[in-house]
Design a protein around this motif. Structure first.
Motif, PDB file in Angstrom:
ATOM      1  N   LEU A 176       0.818  -1.208   0.000  1.00 59.70           N
ATOM      2  CA  LEU A 176       0.000   0.000   0.000  1.00 59.70           C
ATOM      3  C   LEU A 176       0.853   1.259   0.000  1.00 59.70           C
ATOM      4  N   LEU A 177       1.963   1.216   0.709  1.00 56.99           N
ATOM      5  CA  LEU A 177       2.878   2.364   0.706  1.00 56.99           C
ATOM      6  C   LEU A 177       3.343   2.638  -0.729  1.00 56.99           C
ATOM      7  N   SER A 178       3.699   1.560  -1.457  1.00 60.07           N
ATOM      8  CA  SER A 178       4.142   1.743  -2.849  1.00 60.07           C
ATOM      9  C   SER A 178       3.025   2.352  -3.680  1.00 60.07           C
ATOM     10  N   LEU A 179       1.807   1.863  -3.469  1.00 61.34           N
ATOM     11  CA  LEU A 179       0.682   2.385  -4.252  1.00 61.34           C
ATOM     12  C   LEU A 179       0.480   3.877  -3.996  1.00 61.34           C
ATOM     13  N   VAL A 180       0.591   4.262  -2.707  1.00 64.03           N
ATOM     14  CA  VAL A 180       0.417   5.676  -2.381  1.00 64.03           C
ATOM     15  C   VAL A 180       1.490   6.509  -3.076  1.00 64.03           C
ATOM     16  N   MET A 181       2.753   6.015  -3.050  1.00 59.44           N
ATOM     17  CA  MET A 181       3.833   6.747  -3.704  1.00 59.44           C
ATOM     18  C   MET A 181       3.568   6.880  -5.211  1.00 59.44           C
ATOM     19  N   ILE A 182       3.101   5.781  -5.811  1.00 57.18           N
ATOM     20  CA  ILE A 182       2.806   5.814  -7.260  1.00 57.18           C
ATOM     21  C   ILE A 182       1.706   6.829  -7.548  1.00 57.18           C
ATOM     22  N   ALA A 183       0.664   6.797  -6.716  1.00 61.54           N
ATOM     23  CA  ALA A 183      -0.448   7.732  -6.933  1.00 61.54           C
ATOM     24  C   ALA A 183       0.049   9.168  -6.875  1.00 61.54           C
ATOM     25  N   ILE A 184       0.891   9.450  -5.868  1.00 62.50           N
ATOM     26  CA  ILE A 184       1.380  10.825  -5.717  1.00 62.50           C
ATOM     27  C   ILE A 184       2.227  11.238  -6.918  1.00 62.50           C
ATOM     28  N   PHE A 185       3.202  10.391  -7.284  1.00 68.13           N
ATOM     29  CA  PHE A 185       4.122  10.834  -8.329  1.00 68.13           C
ATOM     30  C   PHE A 185       3.508  10.817  -9.729  1.00 68.13           C
ATOM     31  N   SER A 186       2.606   9.861  -9.977  1.00 63.70           N
ATOM     32  CA  SER A 186       1.991   9.892 -11.310  1.00 63.70           C
ATOM     33  C   SER A 186       1.091  11.121 -11.437  1.00 63.70           C
ATOM     34  N   SER A 187       0.455  11.522 -10.313  1.00 59.79           N
ATOM     35  CA  SER A 187      -0.353  12.744 -10.386  1.00 59.79           C
ATOM     36  C   SER A 187       0.528  13.963 -10.640  1.00 59.79           C
ATOM     37  N   ILE A 188       1.678  14.006  -9.961  1.00 61.00           N
ATOM     38  CA  ILE A 188       2.589  15.142 -10.170  1.00 61.00           C
ATOM     39  C   ILE A 188       3.018  15.211 -11.631  1.00 61.00           C
ATOM     40  N   MET A 189       3.346  14.037 -12.201  1.00 63.74           N
ATOM     41  CA  MET A 189       3.757  14.030 -13.611  1.00 63.74           C
ATOM     42  C   MET A 189       2.634  14.526 -14.507  1.00 63.74           C
ATOM     43  N   TYR A 190       1.431  14.088 -14.185  1.00 61.96           N
ATOM     44  CA  TYR A 190       0.289  14.505 -14.997  1.00 61.96           C
ATOM     45  C   TYR A 190       0.100  16.022 -14.928  1.00 61.96           C
ATOM     46  N   LEU A 191       0.243  16.553 -13.702  1.00 61.94           N
ATOM     47  CA  LEU A 191       0.099  18.007 -13.539  1.00 61.94           C
ATOM     48  C   LEU A 191       1.189  18.751 -14.314  1.00 61.94           C
ATOM     49  N   MET A 192       2.385  18.157 -14.321  1.00 66.05           N
ATOM     50  CA  MET A 192       3.468  18.807 -15.068  1.00 66.05           C
ATOM     51  C   MET A 192       3.160  18.843 -16.561  1.00 66.05           C
ATOM     52  N   VAL A 193       2.602  17.734 -17.070  1.00 60.69           N
ATOM     53  CA  VAL A 193       2.240  17.715 -18.489  1.00 60.69           C
ATOM     54  C   VAL A 193       1.172  18.774 -18.780  1.00 60.69           C
ATOM     55  N   GLU A 194       0.214  18.896 -17.862  1.00 62.53           N
ATOM     56  CA  GLU A 194      -0.816  19.929 -18.052  1.00 62.53           C
ATOM     57  C   GLU A 194      -0.200  21.323 -18.070  1.00 62.53           C
ATOM     58  N   TRP A 195       0.806  21.499 -17.216  1.00 62.16           N
ATOM     59  CA  TRP A 195       1.487  22.790 -17.168  1.00 62.16           C
ATOM     60  C   TRP A 195       2.196  23.061 -18.498  1.00 62.16           C
ATOM     61  N   ILE A 196       2.865  22.024 -19.025  1.00 58.93           N
ATOM     62  CA  ILE A 196       3.541  22.171 -20.327  1.00 58.93           C
ATOM     63  C   ILE A 196       2.509  22.510 -21.399  1.00 58.93           C
ATOM     64  N   GLU A 197       1.363  21.837 -21.322  1.00 60.03           N
ATOM     65  CA  GLU A 197       0.297  22.082 -22.290  1.00 60.03           C
ATOM     66  C   GLU A 197      -0.102  23.563 -22.290  1.00 60.03           C
ATOM     67  N   ARG A 198      -0.280  24.108 -21.079  1.00 61.18           N
ATOM     68  CA  ARG A 198      -0.678  25.520 -21.005  1.00 61.18           C
ATOM     69  C   ARG A 198       0.394  26.434 -21.568  1.00 61.18           C
ATOM     70  N   LYS A 199       1.667  26.035 -21.342  1.00 58.72           N
ATOM     71  CA  LYS A 199       2.777  26.856 -21.844  1.00 58.72           C
ATOM     72  C   LYS A 199       2.838  26.837 -23.372  1.00 58.72           C
ATOM     73  N   LEU A 200       2.635  25.616 -23.931  1.00 60.12           N
ATOM     74  CA  LEU A 200       2.860  25.443 -25.364  1.00 60.12           C
ATOM     75  C   LEU A 200       1.690  25.909 -26.212  1.00 60.12           C
ATOM     76  N   ILE A 201       0.487  25.733 -25.696  1.00 62.95           N
ATOM     77  CA  ILE A 201      -0.671  26.024 -26.523  1.00 62.95           C
ATOM     78  C   ILE A 201      -1.400  27.244 -26.005  1.00 62.95           C
ATOM     79  N   ARG A 202      -1.402  28.257 -26.826  1.00 63.65           N
ATOM     80  CA  ARG A 202      -2.166  29.442 -26.475  1.00 63.65           C
ATOM     81  C   ARG A 202      -3.612  29.173 -26.842  1.00 63.65           C
TER      82      ARG A 202
END
Ligand SMILES: Nc1ncnc2c1ncn2[C@@H]1O[C@H](COP(=O)(O)OP(=O)(O)OP(=O)(O)O)[C@@H](O)[C@H]1O
Ligand SMILES: [Mg+2]
Lengths: 266, 254
Positions: A239-265
């Motif tokens: 369960l600890l591993s799952l929690v870590m995965i959930a946290i970091f995959s969400s962070i990565m997803y948010l980063m991609v969204e951030w890149i999206e906002r930067k790249l696409i006006r």
């Protein structure tokens, strides 16, 4: 309606929006809190088998001890690096393949049935072969993270290249632009939104590839922690591993969204 | 030697199902500085003619010569303005206007300044850092005109440039385009559905018939109408008469 009335109306409209936003946030926090509370109670009061389902405070304690002995850092960073590498590799290779297919219509015709087969094949099934070919280490795991997203990226991005408004190409051609200029000035920028949306999908896919890769290689990483915890029946660790995965995959997803906002006006 | 010589061109489109002759045995000549309109029913091959002259496609038979040289590929003596503006939404207005210069490696300080000058003339210098979706239809069409003029073509091909605009904007743009082309002594070939526009803007109106596209008739616009602005033409007493004549011809070929 005069302007002061209009302003008042606008203010009350904004207030409504604010309230709505707060209510949503309150519900979200409440659900999170309730989930962990019920889980904790269920575990402690043995409504469910705590050996199987553990409970939050136990996971938290394990988190702290693993943090202190440094092993969590190592496993997490290994998985994270592999995932990012697989994600970038899959996306870049897929886009390059798509560019190649766009460049040569004949190549795309010839490749078509093979792409269909490769796409419908469950890529994780290639795991053992990849491990034999590249050795049981991070290379294989990165390859698995990439392989799972590369074909679908190729297909989606190629489709985007292919459906770019033909009149944009006509504009370029009417100025005497060549194929390379057509690609750089029209095809690629017009397909940015499609490429970005494959990024979002690829974040998830790379995690799948890497975790399965770590199951198979069983050396390091969060995937290894899961399989190890499973084998020694330590579900707190799983369960600890799952929690870590959930946290970091969400962070990565948010980063991609951030890149999206930067790249696409707009 | 004429400026543009379209010599008995035929063009067929091939698809799996059929071979379709879009235009057949078409011959006409344009002299330098003339403004010609192509008028005809939808599907009679007007856009096809323009893309052949632009060198985007080769005619199945026949030749097109510009200043006595055969057109075999797009070249920067011909500027082509498509049926809609097709400004690149990811480029600013300024970048859109410089596109042709960039593609032909002509981004010199002098060329850039001249293009910015055009933008200013068209009343667009405030929006040069904006993106196309922030502009109205009329503004976008003006940007497309600047983009086409930036590479200084001698011959302009205009494919229904005003058809998507409201009436008032259209009248204003007709005047603007007519005066811009006249002062620069450009030769122009305008495709339009609008009889009034054809009369108002051109020196000659070429009427096309359909299936396959052929020249049905050519109308010379009298000298006194050529020398005034399109808006004044629309208001002149004999405008109605010319309109009537062309209308009746068109009806006969529909
Ligand atoms: N790429 C193509 N493939 C097959 N047929 C085509 C193609 N482009 C045009 N045609 C056919 O050729 C004919 C002439 O088309 P074209 O676009 O030149 O007409 P047009 O006079 O410009 O029509 P409109 O006024 O509607 O713009 C039409 O019948 C059309 O169906
Ligand atoms: Mg057309």
């Amino acid at each position: 309606m005069n302007s002061s009335q209009l302003k008042k109306q606008h203010a009350s409209y904004l207030l409504d929006l604010q309230i709505e936003k707060r209510i949503v946030l309150a519900w979200q926090v409440f659900i999170l809190f309730a989930f962990f509370t019920i889980w904790e109670l269920a575990g402690r009061l043995s409504w469910v088998d705590p050996l199987l389902f553990s409970y939050p405070s136990k996971v938290g304690n394990l988190f702290l001890s693993k943090l202190v002995d440094g092993s969590l850092m190592i496993h997490t960073s290994v998985t994270l690096l592999e995932t990012i590498a697989g994600f970038i590799l899959g996306t870049v290779l897929g886009t390059l393949f798509a560019a190649g297919l766009w460049w040569s219509r004949k190549a795309s015709r010839i490749a078509d049935p093979y792409l269909v087969v490769l796409n419908s094949m469950p890529k994780v099934a290639l795991g053992p072969i990849i491990i034999v070919a590249l050795g049981p280490g991070y290379l294989s795991i990165i390859a698995m993270g990439a392989s799972i997203s590369v074909i679908i990226t190729t297909l989606v991005v190629y489709h985007a290249f292919h459906t770019v408004e033909p009149n944009f190409v006509k504009v370029i051609r009417s100025f005497g632009g060549n194929k390379k200029q057509t690609f750089v000035e029209a095809i690629l920028p017009a397909s940015f939104p499609a490429i970005i949306s494959t990024l979002k999908v690829n974040v998830g896919l790379s995690w799948v590839g890497v975790i399965v890769g770590e199951f198979l290689v069983s050396e390091k990483g969060l995937g290894y922690m899961i399989i190890y915890g499973f084998q020694v029946f330590n579900f707190t660790l799983v369960l600890l591993s799952l929690v870590m995965i959930a946290i970091f995959s969400s962070i990565m997803y948010l980063m991609v969204e951030w890149i999206e906002r930067k790249l696409i006006r707009n | 030697m004429s400026f543009l010589h379209v010599d008995s061109i035929t063009h067929a489109y091939f698809t799996k199902e059929s071979a379709k002759v879009a235009i057949s045995e078409l011959t006409f000549v344009i002299e330098e500085g003339e403004f010609i309109s192509l008028l005809g029913p939808s599907g009679c091959g007007k856009s096809t003619i323009l893309s052949l002259i632009a060198g985007l496609q080769q005619p199945t038979t026949g030749t097109i010569k510009l200043k006595n040289k055969k057109i075999t590929s797009p070249n920067n003596q011909v500027g082509y303005m498509l049926q809609q503006d097709y400004l690149f939404p990811w480029k600013t207005i300024e970048e859109n206007c410089m596109l042709g210069l960039k593609l032909t490696n002509q981004l010199t300080v002098e060329n850039k300044e001249r293009t910015l000058g055009f933008l200013d003339e068209m009343g667009l210098s405030d929006v040069k850092k904006a993106y196309p979706n922030q502009l109205s239809g009329g503004m976008r069409q003006r940007v497309a005109l600047v983009r086409t003029l930036a590479t200084q073509p001698d011959l302009l091909l205009l494919d229904e440039p005003f058809s998507a605009l409201d009436y008032q904007t259209k009248l204003k743009l007709e005047n603007l385009v007519a005066s811009t082309l006249k002062t620069r002594k450009k030769t122009a070939l305008l495709v339009t559905h609008d009889i009034g526009e054809a009369i108002a803007m051109s020196d000659r109106v070429v009427l096309l018939s359909k299936h396959p596209g052929k020249i049905a008739r050519v109308f010379e616009i009298p000298k006194h109408l050529r020398d005034i602005t399109p808006f004044e033409v629309r208001n002149s007493p004999d405008f109605g008469m010319h309109f009537q004549t062309i209308w009746e011809e068109l009806e006969a070929y529909e």
